[in-house]
Write a protein that holds these residues in place. Structure first.
Motif, PDB file in Angstrom:
ATOM      1  N   ASP A  61       0.845  -1.195   0.000  1.00 41.30           N
ATOM      2  CA  ASP A  61       0.000   0.000   0.000  1.00 41.30           C
ATOM      3  C   ASP A  61       0.876   1.239   0.000  1.00 41.30           C
ATOM      4  N   ASP A  62       0.272   2.374  -0.227  1.00 36.40           N
ATOM      5  CA  ASP A  62       0.993   3.639  -0.277  1.00 36.40           C
ATOM      6  C   ASP A  62       0.183   4.681   0.487  1.00 36.40           C
ATOM      7  N   LYS A  63       0.863   5.509   1.274  1.00 33.09           N
ATOM      8  CA  LYS A  63       0.154   6.484   2.104  1.00 33.09           C
ATOM      9  C   LYS A  63      -0.633   7.492   1.285  1.00 33.09           C
ATOM     10  N   THR A  64      -0.080   7.908   0.164  1.00 35.92           N
ATOM     11  CA  THR A  64      -0.740   8.952  -0.630  1.00 35.92           C
ATOM     12  C   THR A  64      -1.619   8.380  -1.732  1.00 35.92           C
ATOM     13  N   LEU A  65      -1.262   7.229  -2.268  1.00 39.24           N
ATOM     14  CA  LEU A  65      -2.052   6.607  -3.328  1.00 39.24           C
ATOM     15  C   LEU A  65      -2.504   5.229  -2.856  1.00 39.24           C
ATOM     16  N   ARG A  66      -3.573   5.197  -2.091  1.00 36.55           N
ATOM     17  CA  ARG A  66      -4.083   3.943  -1.560  1.00 36.55           C
ATOM     18  C   ARG A  66      -4.581   3.047  -2.691  1.00 36.55           C
ATOM     19  N   ILE A  67      -4.308   1.750  -2.565  1.00 37.26           N
ATOM     20  CA  ILE A  67      -4.767   0.855  -3.631  1.00 37.26           C
ATOM     21  C   ILE A  67      -6.273   0.601  -3.532  1.00 37.26           C
ATOM     22  N   LEU A  68      -6.847   0.809  -2.346  1.00 39.66           N
ATOM     23  CA  LEU A  68      -8.307   0.803  -2.161  1.00 39.66           C
ATOM     24  C   LEU A  68      -8.681   2.176  -1.610  1.00 39.66           C
ATOM     25  N   SER A  69      -9.178   3.028  -2.469  1.00 36.93           N
ATOM     26  CA  SER A  69      -9.318   4.445  -2.118  1.00 36.93           C
ATOM     27  C   SER A  69     -10.772   4.894  -1.946  1.00 36.93           C
ATOM     28  N   GLY A  70     -11.702   3.933  -1.886  1.00 32.81           N
ATOM     29  CA  GLY A  70     -13.109   4.343  -1.842  1.00 32.81           C
ATOM     30  C   GLY A  70     -13.580   4.796  -0.482  1.00 32.81           C
ATOM     31  N   TYR A  71     -13.216   4.062   0.556  1.00 35.06           N
ATOM     32  CA  TYR A  71     -13.720   4.367   1.897  1.00 35.06           C
ATOM     33  C   TYR A  71     -12.752   3.796   2.921  1.00 35.06           C
ATOM     34  N   PRO A  79      -6.780  -4.441  -7.131  1.00 29.59           N
ATOM     35  CA  PRO A  79      -5.382  -3.988  -7.064  1.00 29.59           C
ATOM     36  C   PRO A  79      -4.544  -4.561  -8.204  1.00 29.59           C
ATOM     37  N   LEU A  80      -3.547  -3.801  -8.601  1.00 30.28           N
ATOM     38  CA  LEU A  80      -2.641  -4.246  -9.656  1.00 30.28           C
ATOM     39  C   LEU A  80      -1.808  -5.427  -9.172  1.00 30.28           C
ATOM     40  N   PHE A  81      -1.557  -6.392 -10.071  1.00 28.92           N
ATOM     41  CA  PHE A  81      -0.763  -7.568  -9.712  1.00 28.92           C
ATOM     42  C   PHE A  81       0.652  -7.176  -9.323  1.00 28.92           C
ATOM     43  N   THR A  82       1.129  -6.066  -9.885  1.00 28.28           N
ATOM     44  CA  THR A  82       2.505  -5.631  -9.593  1.00 28.28           C
ATOM     45  C   THR A  82       2.681  -5.218  -8.129  1.00 28.28           C
ATOM     46  N   LYS A  83       1.592  -4.976  -7.431  1.00 28.97           N
ATOM     47  CA  LYS A  83       1.653  -4.575  -6.016  1.00 28.97           C
ATOM     48  C   LYS A  83       1.613  -5.781  -5.075  1.00 28.97           C
ATOM     49  N   ARG A  84       1.527  -6.992  -5.649  1.00 26.49           N
ATOM     50  CA  ARG A  84       1.374  -8.202  -4.843  1.00 26.49           C
ATOM     51  C   ARG A  84       2.649  -8.478  -4.053  1.00 26.49           C
ATOM     52  N   LEU A  85       2.473  -8.903  -2.789  1.00 28.30           N
ATOM     53  CA  LEU A  85       3.577  -9.247  -1.890  1.00 28.30           C
ATOM     54  C   LEU A  85       3.361 -10.669  -1.375  1.00 28.30           C
ATOM     55  N   PRO A  86       4.408 -11.272  -0.823  1.00 32.67           N
ATOM     56  CA  PRO A  86       4.222 -12.576  -0.168  1.00 32.67           C
ATOM     57  C   PRO A  86       3.234 -12.451   0.986  1.00 32.67           C
ATOM     58  N   ASP A  87       2.464 -13.478   1.243  1.00 32.83           N
ATOM     59  CA  ASP A  87       1.459 -13.442   2.310  1.00 32.83           C
ATOM     60  C   ASP A  87       2.083 -13.134   3.656  1.00 32.83           C
ATOM     61  N   SER A  88       3.356 -13.497   3.836  1.00 38.08           N
ATOM     62  CA  SER A  88       4.025 -13.260   5.119  1.00 38.08           C
ATOM     63  C   SER A  88       4.231 -11.778   5.393  1.00 38.08           C
ATOM     64  N   SER A  89       4.116 -10.950   4.351  1.00 35.09           N
ATOM     65  CA  SER A  89       4.288  -9.508   4.555  1.00 35.09           C
ATOM     66  C   SER A  89       3.109  -8.898   5.298  1.00 35.09           C
ATOM     67  N   CYS A  90       1.968  -9.558   5.256  1.00 38.54           N
ATOM     68  CA  CYS A  90       0.792  -9.114   6.013  1.00 38.54           C
ATOM     69  C   CYS A  90       0.746  -9.942   7.296  1.00 38.54           C
ATOM     70  N   TYR A  96       2.209  -2.842   8.310  1.00 37.19           N
ATOM     71  CA  TYR A  96       2.519  -1.445   8.052  1.00 37.19           C
ATOM     72  C   TYR A  96       2.638  -1.240   6.547  1.00 37.19           C
ATOM     73  N   LEU A  97       1.684  -0.513   5.980  1.00 41.63           N
ATOM     74  CA  LEU A  97       1.584  -0.261   4.537  1.00 41.63           C
ATOM     75  C   LEU A  97       1.532  -1.549   3.733  1.00 41.63           C
ATOM     76  N   THR A  98       0.964  -2.578   4.343  1.00 41.84           N
ATOM     77  CA  THR A  98       0.632  -3.805   3.610  1.00 41.84           C
ATOM     78  C   THR A  98      -0.809  -4.144   3.930  1.00 41.84           C
ATOM     79  N   VAL A  99      -1.554  -4.634   2.941  1.00 43.42           N
ATOM     80  CA  VAL A  99      -2.978  -4.807   3.096  1.00 43.42           C
ATOM     81  C   VAL A  99      -3.422  -6.153   2.532  1.00 43.42           C
ATOM     82  N   ASN A 100      -4.222  -6.885   3.302  1.00 39.49           N
ATOM     83  CA  ASN A 100      -4.889  -8.087   2.813  1.00 39.49           C
ATOM     84  C   ASN A 100      -6.135  -7.675   2.046  1.00 39.49           C
TER      85      ASN A 100
END
Length: 911
Positions: free
Chosen positions: A174-184, A224-235, A250-254
């Motif tokens: 995730d990104d503080k300024t450009l959230r990958i889920l930005s609706g609510y 979310p874009l596939f390029t933003k995908r992280l290993p599950d252990s990051s969450c 921290y700045l990682t989202v399930n």
């Protein structure tokens, strides 16, 4: 030997010990203050942040009076509140406290212990034991979790939602300024989980939900874009509501899929390649009030023999009900039907749950009618078309099977909070009582907006089925205890049923929203909430209506002839120029009559002050004819408007006495007359202020939205709550302070208001704080700029000859004439400051104080005569007899004269 206390080192050591003690004490106090501040602000900031994230604003509750001694009660919550202060935060804490109901005030045994603050408040304020018991019973079901379903399954084929656990899409950066889920975004401090977050996002119509940093929940429309995908252990942070599940980091989202698709309303068709069969329309008119002539005018312009008209009149409105029955009887084609019978008429209060019942019950009656129809369109007495009948039929023919509703156009969670959908309401005593918070069921999308709709027959058959499916049955349970249910029920059913692909975001209406004027909490007398209501269209708004010509808008609201009839005339002329050219020359075209009282009314009961004034005016009319005025019967009181201006009161009365002397009418039969009455000009203005005051009036029932009095007759009694309405000319010097002095008939200063005139506040009103019972007689009102007397205005508080619509007894009459025993709250200093001005203003006044021994009717008539003038009188008898009076049917101002705009006797015969 040297004394120790004189030694410098000893003196220093002693001082050090003293300062050490002071320092330790100071540090201790500081630590305690920091701890308390941290606890206080941490708690409040958490609450405030959660509230702001959820709804974009603070809590909307305010304190109110009315609970038993020692308890404070919530006020009707305002529509919005822009800031949160310490008092509000304290109110929030008080509201959550468990308090007990005073059982001594009940004649029944509650089925549970009612502890909610709002529920206790509602029970305490309710008047009848039946209403109290209903509130208690619903509250107990709510406390036990038995009132609403916990989960409802959507039946929309492409958006059924999820069952069990939402589908996981993985862990993403995730990104503080450009959230990958930005609706609510929302914080769930103690109950965040993938299911909890996904249900909230699904409810709000978002296909994707994300949990982050243990307590955060994000919703979004785009995957979310596939390029933003992280290993599950990051969450790797545990969920605050379920430590066995991970909720991002921290700045990682399930991220999860909620099981629904991005909603897109259908587009209305504006043409067709084939020759469509014209649709038939069923108009459902839910009407209220006394504007029968405007309803008839609406019927005149809408009527077509192929359409069905089903009219529901508020159960409390006898006059309008009788008028509509006449319309039904006059139509031999049997396509105008009036709701009648048990369970088919309801009191349609603003925001009432019974309005949804009214719509559904009426729809069932309309479906059972032998006239087939294709669309149901609901309207009120305040609606008027802005397209011709043919245009509407053509448009709906192109869009068969579609459903037209208007969505709120804002974030769903904010809409839920603003609309009060997260509260439970109970309707009884023609009021909506708020009894506490509630949780909306999981699994469905919530939607809503306007309660003005155009629905296809198939959908009406589905939603009004007496044996509904599980979805509709569950939503009926939900909306049974909901404020403004008709504004959300149909929308929510559409979004979650098999009709989800027939939703068109357009209710075919243009509405005159002026929120600065329309959001004034004007419905607090009937609902524990603050809502907004549209304003009336006026002539200056015509361009806005004309600009709808190229849009799919077919009706506009609101219109009220008592506010502005010119706009109704203009719209009708625009739609049907040929018809208006014939009508404009017709009798009564530039006039409007609205009933204020009718002798046959059983509900609502007339105001005693209006009844007293009307009878007095009737007596004055017969006195003017030199007829016996003692044995008369008041028939009607009507407000009369000409050229869009209030032109007087019309009093229709009859005299049954056969023995009188010289008379303008023949003898030996019932004699009816109608009198035109004007209010006398009872104010004077300083010559320096001539032309600077456009209007000045004292009356009751001030409408802040329309900035006018609804009490058209100006009747005020000892239990009225008067207000001053003013409008100053733009040429008046601003800023300027104006003092308003209220002086009772005995020459006592009763209260003082202050008006600050500025460019934006030249129109307004003020209300004095007077005794609950007013002194009867002629009151003086003074407007003072600095020390200069600007204006003096007289107004009448009449004694009562009627009490609770019956002739008053001597004991009550004496109580009213003797006046209140309490003194005014005006201070001695204020009295001293204004004493000379008050004395000067009263010099030329000959206030007639009423004696309890006098004839009450004669005393009232003398007072009324000083404030009202009987200008003209006409003969209202049906028989064509020779009299010195002109027949009412032949005189332009009479309510008995022809009114082509509202003529419905030949409505069905013209086809």
């Amino acid at each position: 030997m040297v004394s120790t206390k004189n030694h410098p080192a000893g003196r220093s050591s002693s001082c050090l010990r003293k300062y050490r003690l002071l320092f330790t004490f100071g540090v201790t106090v500081l630590c305690v203050q920091i701890y308390l501040a941290h606890t206080f602000f941490g708690l409040d900031n958490g609450r405030g942040k959660s509230s702001r994230l959820s709804s974009g604003e603070g809590d909307s509750s305010q304190p109110e009076e009315g609970l038993p001694k020692g308890l404070r009660q919530l006020k009707l919550p305002p529509d919005k509140q822009t800031n949160t202060n310490k008092q509000t935060l304290q109110s929030q804490r008080n509201r959550t406290a468990r308090i007990k109901l005073d059982r001594k005030s009940l004649n029944f045994i509650p089925v549970c212990e009612v502890t909610g603050r709002e529920a206790v408040s509602a029970v305490t304020r309710a008047q009848s034991q039946a209403c109290k018991q209903r509130i208690v019973n619903v509250t107990c079901l709510s406390q036990q979790g038995l009132l609403y379903p916990e989960r409802v399954q959507s039946l929309c084929p492409h958006s059924p939602g999820f069952t069990g656990t939402p589908t996981s899409l993985g862990c993403f950066k995730d990104d503080k300024t450009l959230r990958i889920l930005s609706g609510y975004y929302h914080i769930f401090k103690g109950n965040n989980s993938p299911e909890h977050c996904a249900y909230m996002c699904l409810q709000s119509g978002y296909p994707y939900a994300g949990t982050e940093y243990s307590v955060e929940c994000f919703c979004g429309m785009e995957e979310p874009l596939f390029t933003k995908r992280l290993p599950d252990s990051s969450c790797n942070m545990k969920c605050s509501g379920n430590p066995k599940q991970s909720c991002g980091g921290y700045l990682t989202v399930n991220v999860y899929w909620t099981g629904i698709q991005k909603f897109k309303p259908q587009e209305a068709r504006n043409s067709s390649l084939k020759n469509e069969q014209p649709v038939r329309i069923a108009y459902l008119l839910t009407v209220n009030g006394r504007a029968s002539r405007q309803v008839k005018r609406l019927m005149n312009i809408l009527y077509h023999p192929s359409h069905l008209f089903y009219i529901h009149v508020d159960a409390r409105q006898d006059y309008l009900y009788r008028e509509m029955l006449e319309v039904e009887r006059s139509c031999k084609l049997n396509n105008i039907k009036i709701a009648r019978g048990e369970g088919l008429r309801h009191a349609s209060i603003w925001g009432g749950a019974s309005l949804l019942t009214t719509l559904l019950k009426s729809a069932q009656q309309m479906l059972a009618h032998h006239n087939h129809w294709d669309f149901l369109v609901n309207l009120s007495e305040s609606d008027f078309p802005v397209k011709s009948n043919n245009q509407l039929v053509e448009f709906l023919s192109w869009n068969k099977g579609m459903n037209f509703v208007k969505s709120h156009g804002r974030e769903v969670q904010r809409f839920i909070t603003k609309q009060g959908l997260d509260k439970t309401f109970v309707e009884c005593e023609a009021r909506m009582w708020r009894i506490g918070d509630r949780k909306l069921p999981n699994g469905i999308q919530i939607d809503g907006g306007s309660d003005w709709i155009a629905l296809s027959r198939d959908f009406v058959e589905y939603v009004a089925n007496p044996n509904p499916d599980l979805l509709v049955d569950s939503l009926l349970k939900l909306f049974k205890y909901t404020l403004l249910p008709a504004e959300s029920f149909f929308h929510t059913v559409l979004r979650n049923s098999r009709f989800c692909n027939t939703y068109i975001d357009n209710n075919l209406h243009v509405t005159n929203w002026k929120r600065k004027l329309g959001c004034k909490c004007q419905y607090k007398a009937v609902v524990d909430w603050c809502g907004c209501s549209p304003n009336d269209f006026k002539l200056e708004d015509f361009n806005r209506i004309r600009n709808t010509a190229d849009r799919n808008l077919f009706f506009a609201r609101k219109f009220e002839p008592v506010i502005d009839q010119r706009i109704v005339d203009k719209v009708e002329e625009w739609l049907y120029p040929d018809r208006i050219n014939r009508t404009i020359k017709a009798w009564g075209y530039d006039m409007y009559w609205q009933s204020l009282y009718h002798h046959a009314d059983l509900s609502p009961l007339p105001d005693d002050a209006l009844l007293t004034l009307s009878y007095s005016l009737a007596r004055l009319a017969f006195r003017k004819l030199k007829m016996n005025y003692k044995d008369i019967h008041l028939l009607e009181n009507t407000a009369y408007f000409r050229e869009d201006r209030f032109a007087g009161i019309l009093i229709l009365a009859e005299n049954k006495d056969k023995s009188f002397g010289v008379s303008a009418l023949p003898r030996d039969r019932v004699r009816r007359v109608e009198a035109l009455v004007h209010m006398r000009h009872n104010f004077s203005t300083n010559r320096y202020w001539l032309g600077k005051i456009r209007s000045l009036a004292v009356s009751t029932d001030y409408d802040q939205k329309e900035q006018t009095f609804r009490n058209l007759a100006g009747s005020m009694g000892p239990y009225s709550n008067p207000a001053l309405a003013y409008e100053f000319d733009t040429g008046v010097a601003v800023p300027q302070n104006i003092s308003v002095l209220w002086i009772d008939p005995q020459g006592r200063l009763a209260d003082i208001n202050h008006i600050l005139l500025e460019e934006m506040t030249l129109v307004g009103h003020v209300k004095p704080q007077l005794n609950e019972q007013l002194t009867v007689g002629t009151w003086q009102l003074l407007l003072v700029a600095d020390t200069l007397l600007v204006t003096k205005l007289n107004f009448l508080v009449t004694p009562l000859s009627y009490w609770k619509t019956k002739e008053i007894d001597l004991k009550k009459a004496k109580e009213i004439i003797d006046g209140p025993s309490t003194v005014y709250h005006v201070t001695e200093e204020m009295n001293k400051k204004w004493s000379n001005l008050v004395r000067f203003a009263m010099l030329n006044e000959q206030n007639k104080l009423i004696d309890a021994g006098d004839d009450i009717d004669d005393s009232i008539d003398k007072l009324v005569y000083e404030h009202y003038d009987v200008v003209e009188i006409c003969d209202a008898d049906d028989e064509r007899t020779k009299t010195k009076l002109q027949k009412c049917t032949e005189i332009h101002w009479s309510s008995l004269s022809p009114d082509s705009k509202a003529e419905t006797r030949n409505l069905c015969q013209n086809y």
